[in-house]
Write a protein that holds these residues in place. Structure first.
Motif, PDB file in Angstrom:
ATOM      1  N   ASP B 169       0.827  -1.206   0.000  1.00 52.98           N
ATOM      2  CA  ASP B 169       0.000   0.000   0.000  1.00 52.98           C
ATOM      3  C   ASP B 169       0.864   1.260   0.000  1.00 52.98           C
ATOM      4  OD1 ASP B 169      -2.280  -1.418  -0.105  1.00 52.98           O
ATOM      5  OD2 ASP B 169      -2.848  -1.146   1.986  1.00 52.98           O
ATOM      6  N   ALA B 170       1.952   1.225   0.758  1.00 51.38           N
ATOM      7  CA  ALA B 170       2.849   2.389   0.796  1.00 51.38           C
ATOM      8  C   ALA B 170       3.442   2.622  -0.593  1.00 51.38           C
ATOM      9  CB  ALA B 170       3.947   2.164   1.824  1.00 51.38           C
ATOM     10  N   ALA B 171       3.768   1.517  -1.272  1.00 51.51           N
ATOM     11  CA  ALA B 171       4.333   1.639  -2.628  1.00 51.51           C
ATOM     12  C   ALA B 171       3.313   2.266  -3.574  1.00 51.51           C
ATOM     13  CB  ALA B 171       4.762   0.270  -3.133  1.00 51.51           C
ATOM     14  N   GLU B 172       2.027   2.065  -3.269  1.00 54.19           N
ATOM     15  CA  GLU B 172       0.981   2.658  -4.118  1.00 54.19           C
ATOM     16  C   GLU B 172       0.644   4.089  -3.688  1.00 54.19           C
ATOM     17  OE1 GLU B 172      -2.327  -0.021  -4.008  1.00 54.19           O
ATOM     18  OE2 GLU B 172      -1.134  -1.659  -4.866  1.00 54.19           O
ATOM     19  N   GLY B 173       1.345   4.594  -2.681  1.00 54.29           N
ATOM     20  CA  GLY B 173       1.184   6.001  -2.316  1.00 54.29           C
ATOM     21  C   GLY B 173       0.419   6.269  -1.035  1.00 54.29           C
ATOM     22  N   ARG B 174       0.054   5.220  -0.319  1.00 52.58           N
ATOM     23  CA  ARG B 174      -0.683   5.466   0.934  1.00 52.58           C
ATOM     24  C   ARG B 174       0.292   5.922   2.025  1.00 52.58           C
ATOM     25  NH1 ARG B 174      -4.291   0.805   1.784  1.00 52.58           N
ATOM     26  NH2 ARG B 174      -5.794   2.021   0.612  1.00 52.58           N
ATOM     27  N   ALA B 175      -0.107   6.948   2.778  1.00 49.81           N
ATOM     28  CA  ALA B 175       0.711   7.412   3.904  1.00 49.81           C
ATOM     29  C   ALA B 175       0.215   6.734   5.169  1.00 49.81           C
ATOM     30  CB  ALA B 175       0.585   8.921   4.043  1.00 49.81           C
ATOM     31  N   SER B 176       1.137   6.373   6.053  1.00 53.26           N
ATOM     32  CA  SER B 176       0.727   5.682   7.275  1.00 53.26           C
ATOM     33  C   SER B 176       1.440   6.245   8.494  1.00 53.26           C
ATOM     34  CB  SER B 176       1.058   4.186   7.192  1.00 53.26           C
ATOM     35  OG  SER B 176       0.462   3.608   6.068  1.00 53.26           O
ATOM     36  N   VAL B 177       0.728   6.215   9.605  1.00 55.45           N
ATOM     37  CA  VAL B 177       1.356   6.485  10.906  1.00 55.45           C
ATOM     38  C   VAL B 177       1.051   5.283  11.775  1.00 55.45           C
ATOM     39  CG1 VAL B 177       1.437   7.968  12.939  1.00 55.45           C
ATOM     40  CG2 VAL B 177       1.028   8.977  10.695  1.00 55.45           C
ATOM     41  N   LEU B 178       2.092   4.649  12.261  1.00 51.46           N
ATOM     42  CA  LEU B 178       1.937   3.416  13.037  1.00 51.46           C
ATOM     43  C   LEU B 178       2.477   3.680  14.442  1.00 51.46           C
ATOM     44  CD1 LEU B 178       3.155  -0.027  11.749  1.00 51.46           C
ATOM     45  CD2 LEU B 178       3.803   0.740  13.995  1.00 51.46           C
ATOM     46  N   VAL B 179       1.701   3.397  15.452  1.00 46.57           N
ATOM     47  CA  VAL B 179       2.232   3.543  16.812  1.00 46.57           C
ATOM     48  C   VAL B 179       2.257   2.180  17.488  1.00 46.57           C
ATOM     49  CG1 VAL B 179       1.302   5.892  17.000  1.00 46.57           C
ATOM     50  CG2 VAL B 179       0.062   4.024  18.049  1.00 46.57           C
ATOM     51  N   THR B 180       3.335   1.915  18.175  1.00 43.86           N
ATOM     52  CA  THR B 180       3.476   0.643  18.894  1.00 43.86           C
ATOM     53  C   THR B 180       4.554   0.783  19.965  1.00 43.86           C
ATOM     54  OG1 THR B 180       4.008  -1.710  18.692  1.00 43.86           O
ATOM     55  CG2 THR B 180       5.067  -0.250  17.118  1.00 43.86           C
ATOM     56  N   HIS B 181       4.468  -0.077  20.967  1.00 49.80           N
ATOM     57  CA  HIS B 181       5.536  -0.071  21.973  1.00 49.80           C
ATOM     58  C   HIS B 181       6.606  -1.100  21.604  1.00 49.80           C
ATOM     59  CE1 HIS B 181       2.767  -3.224  23.313  1.00 49.80           C
ATOM     60  NE2 HIS B 181       3.854  -3.829  23.730  1.00 49.80           N
ATOM     61  N   ASN B 182       6.299  -1.908  20.545  1.00 53.73           N
ATOM     62  CA  ASN B 182       7.202  -2.991  20.182  1.00 53.73           C
ATOM     63  C   ASN B 182       8.019  -2.601  18.941  1.00 53.73           C
ATOM     64  OD1 ASN B 182       8.423  -5.366  19.468  1.00 53.73           O
ATOM     65  ND2 ASN B 182       6.649  -6.637  19.985  1.00 53.73           N
ATOM     66  N   VAL B 183       9.290  -2.293  19.174  1.00 54.64           N
ATOM     67  CA  VAL B 183      10.146  -1.779  18.093  1.00 54.64           C
ATOM     68  C   VAL B 183      10.325  -2.817  16.982  1.00 54.64           C
ATOM     69  CG1 VAL B 183      12.425  -0.806  17.546  1.00 54.64           C
ATOM     70  CG2 VAL B 183      11.335  -0.282  19.723  1.00 54.64           C
ATOM     71  N   ASP B 184      10.423  -4.083  17.367  1.00 54.70           N
ATOM     72  CA  ASP B 184      10.666  -5.140  16.368  1.00 54.70           C
ATOM     73  C   ASP B 184       9.537  -5.227  15.342  1.00 54.70           C
ATOM     74  OD1 ASP B 184      12.946  -5.789  17.697  1.00 54.70           O
ATOM     75  OD2 ASP B 184      11.939  -7.231  19.018  1.00 54.70           O
ATOM     76  N   GLU B 185       8.326  -4.852  15.754  1.00 52.81           N
ATOM     77  CA  GLU B 185       7.166  -5.053  14.876  1.00 52.81           C
ATOM     78  C   GLU B 185       7.075  -4.061  13.714  1.00 52.81           C
ATOM     79  OE1 GLU B 185       3.880  -4.857  17.570  1.00 52.81           O
ATOM     80  OE2 GLU B 185       3.780  -7.022  17.774  1.00 52.81           O
ATOM     81  N   GLY B 186       7.444  -2.821  13.975  1.00 48.33           N
ATOM     82  CA  GLY B 186       7.147  -1.803  12.972  1.00 48.33           C
ATOM     83  C   GLY B 186       8.333  -1.208  12.246  1.00 48.33           C
ATOM     84  N   ALA B 187       9.530  -1.510  12.741  1.00 52.45           N
ATOM     85  CA  ALA B 187      10.707  -0.806  12.228  1.00 52.45           C
ATOM     86  C   ALA B 187      10.912  -1.014  10.731  1.00 52.45           C
ATOM     87  CB  ALA B 187      11.944  -1.241  13.003  1.00 52.45           C
ATOM     88  N   GLU B 188      10.722  -2.246  10.277  1.00 50.93           N
ATOM     89  CA  GLU B 188      10.997  -2.554   8.865  1.00 50.93           C
ATOM     90  C   GLU B 188      10.080  -1.797   7.907  1.00 50.93           C
ATOM     91  OE1 GLU B 188      11.650  -6.728   7.583  1.00 50.93           O
ATOM     92  OE2 GLU B 188      11.839  -7.024   9.740  1.00 50.93           O
ATOM     93  N   LEU B 189       8.858  -1.506   8.397  1.00 48.51           N
ATOM     94  CA  LEU B 189       7.875  -0.832   7.538  1.00 48.51           C
ATOM     95  C   LEU B 189       8.151   0.656   7.377  1.00 48.51           C
ATOM     96  CD1 LEU B 189       4.521  -2.250   8.907  1.00 48.51           C
ATOM     97  CD2 LEU B 189       5.340  -2.457   6.568  1.00 48.51           C
ATOM     98  N   ALA B 190       8.864   1.207   8.358  1.00 44.58           N
ATOM     99  CA  ALA B 190       8.915   2.659   8.475  1.00 44.58           C
ATOM    100  C   ALA B 190       9.886   3.304   7.498  1.00 44.58           C
ATOM    101  CB  ALA B 190       9.300   3.031   9.904  1.00 44.58           C
ATOM    102  N   THR B 191       9.462   4.461   6.976  1.00 47.62           N
ATOM    103  CA  THR B 191      10.419   5.312   6.257  1.00 47.62           C
ATOM    104  C   THR B 191      10.961   6.352   7.244  1.00 47.62           C
ATOM    105  OG1 THR B 191       8.642   6.807   5.599  1.00 47.62           O
ATOM    106  CG2 THR B 191       9.241   5.069   4.032  1.00 47.62           C
TER     107      THR B 191
END
Lengths: 228, 224
Positions: B169-191
């Motif tokens: 979805d990000a590649a198709e242009g969707r912007a996202s804000v992800l909040v989590t306390h678990n660094v391992d879960e979201g780091a790879e997705l983030a720009t």
């Protein structure tokens, strides 16, 4: 406000609530059992020689409807809290008033269902003649119900996020229910006593004014009650 | 797509947001990491317009219609089927029937829910419910996605599938804000990465190719 969209979204919310209730049947069953139980208990508990049926029946009918309606109204917004669906509704690009109107419609259908059970049971247990006055009686019930359900639905939204929602709702609501309920009891008494319709027109008018005032107020106040 | 300027908000004496500013452009994903009570969910709610900030402003291009929300609660009705839930939410977003059918089929296929379309949500496992919640959030094709602990309750495979879906979805242009306390879960997705503590961004920068381990280390240093 765009009326067609507002009404369409309101109907979407109402039909969802009714489908959920139709599937679970939890509130309608408990309200129906409550109505039957109250009418049966009053039927066996009363002394027919002390107070006539026609004098007693209206009060019992409206007390029963009131508490059955509170059961419905308590559950209206509770349903939205179960999976934080309320946040989803508030986030959706719809007029917040449409959420209120949807809840109001669903509550009215629910309470009407309970009332449809209550009226024949009242006629049966209290031996009062309902059929000759069925039209005016249904109009009276509809007008009174719209008023207190409109106020109750608003208060239900206000109290639903509090810890004591089920206690707070009746405490807040009952003072507002006194005017429509007393007018409804008085008008029902006259109807069941076979008095001319002209005697209840005044109360019907007052109920209609109450409905217009409180539905309008609730539609405008609702958005403020659901803001965090 | 999304702009936050000087956001401040308090609950009584507790300052949940304290001068938070950032922007997220099309195709970017901002991951906000922070301990419990750091103000992450409040930040998302302010961005979504569910909470009006006491100071500052949050602006999403396209308004509420452009926002999709995935939280740790599914915002679904247990007595309704997956399809009925999706239909309900699509109606509130005025999605026409033909578009709804296309999006529903596409989402259910991508999320592996085709066989569960006509099952009531109350009958589904936690993982399937979370997948249905993702379908619900995407049914109106939002341009901005707000994700509050979206991996909660997902098994390893479902979490991986969600990561893939969000990357696509990000590649198709969707912007996202992800909040989590678990660094391992979201780091790879983030720009972009932000670390949040006591309502403030203690760190906000592009991820710049850092892997989850490095982000974890940065997080420990910033939050400690």
């Amino acid at each position: 406000m765009q009326s067609p969209k507002l009404l369409r979204h309101a109907w979407t919310v109402a039909s969802k609530d009714l489908l959920v209730e139709f599937r679970s049947r939890t509130a309608i069953l408990s309200a129906a059992v409550f109505v039957v139980l109250v009418l049966v208990v009053f039927n066996f508990g009363r002394d027919p020689t002390a107070v006539s049926n026609v004098d007693l029946a209206p009060s019992i009918l409206w007390v029963t409807f009131t508490f059955a309606a509170i059961l419905a109204m308590n559950r209206a917004f509770q349903l939205e809290l179960e999976n934080q669906a309320l946040d989803g509704l508030l986030l959706a690009p719809i007029e917040r008033s449409s959420i209120y109107l949807g809840k109001l419609i669903a509550n009215l259908v629910f309470v009407a269902g309970v009332e449809l059970i209550g009226v024949p049971l009242l006629a049966l247990f209290f031996n009062v003649r309902v059929l000759p006055y069925l039209g005016p009686l249904l109009a009276l019930i509809a007008l009174a119900t719209i008023g207190f359900v409109a106020v109750g639905t608003l208060f239900s939204a206000m109290t639903t996020r509090t810890r004591f929602a089920e206690l707070l709702l009746p405490v807040l609501l009952l003072p507002f229910m006194i005017p429509p309920l007393s007018w409804a009891v008085l008008a029902t008494g006259r109807l069941l006593a076979g008095r001319p319709l002209s005697e209840i027109v005044g109360w019907l008018n007052m109920l209609a004014v109450y409905d217009i005032v409180f539905v309008t107020l609730a539609v405008f106040l609702f958005p403020a009650t659901v803001n965090e | 797509m999304l702009l936050a300027e000087g956001l401040r908000h308090s609950f009584g004496a507790v300052r949940a947001l304290d001068d938070v500013s950032f922007g997220v452009s099309s195709g970017q994903t901002l991951a906000v990491f922070g301990p419990n009570g750091a103000g992450k969910t409040t930040l998302l709610k302010v961005l979504a317009g569910l909470i009006l900030p006491q100071r500052g402003r949050a602006q999403v291009e396209g308004g509420r219609r452009a926002i999709g929300w995935i939280g740790h609660q599914p915002q679904l009705y247990g007595q309704l089927t997956v399809r009925e839930n999706l239909r309900f939410w699509a109606s509130l977003y005025d999605v026409p029937e033909s578009e709804f059918l296309l999006r529903k089929d596409s989402l259910l296929g991508r999320l592996g829910l085709q066989d569960h379309e006509h099952r009531r949500v109350s009958e589904l496992s936690r993982g399937l419910v979370q997948r249905a919640a993702i379908a619900r959030a995407l049914i109106h094709d939002p341009r901005v996605l707000l994700l509050d602990e979206p991996f909660t309750g997902l098994d390893r495979m479902a979490a991986e599938e969600l990561r893939e879906l969000l990357s696509e979805d990000a590649a198709e242009g969707r912007a996202s804000v992800l909040v989590t306390h678990n660094v391992d879960e979201g780091a790879e997705l983030a720009t972009h990465i932000a670390f949040m503590r006591a309502g403030r961004f203690a760190h906000f920068a592009p991820r710049a190719g850092r892997g989850p381990q490095q982000v974890s280390e940065d997080y420990r240093n910033a939050i400690a």
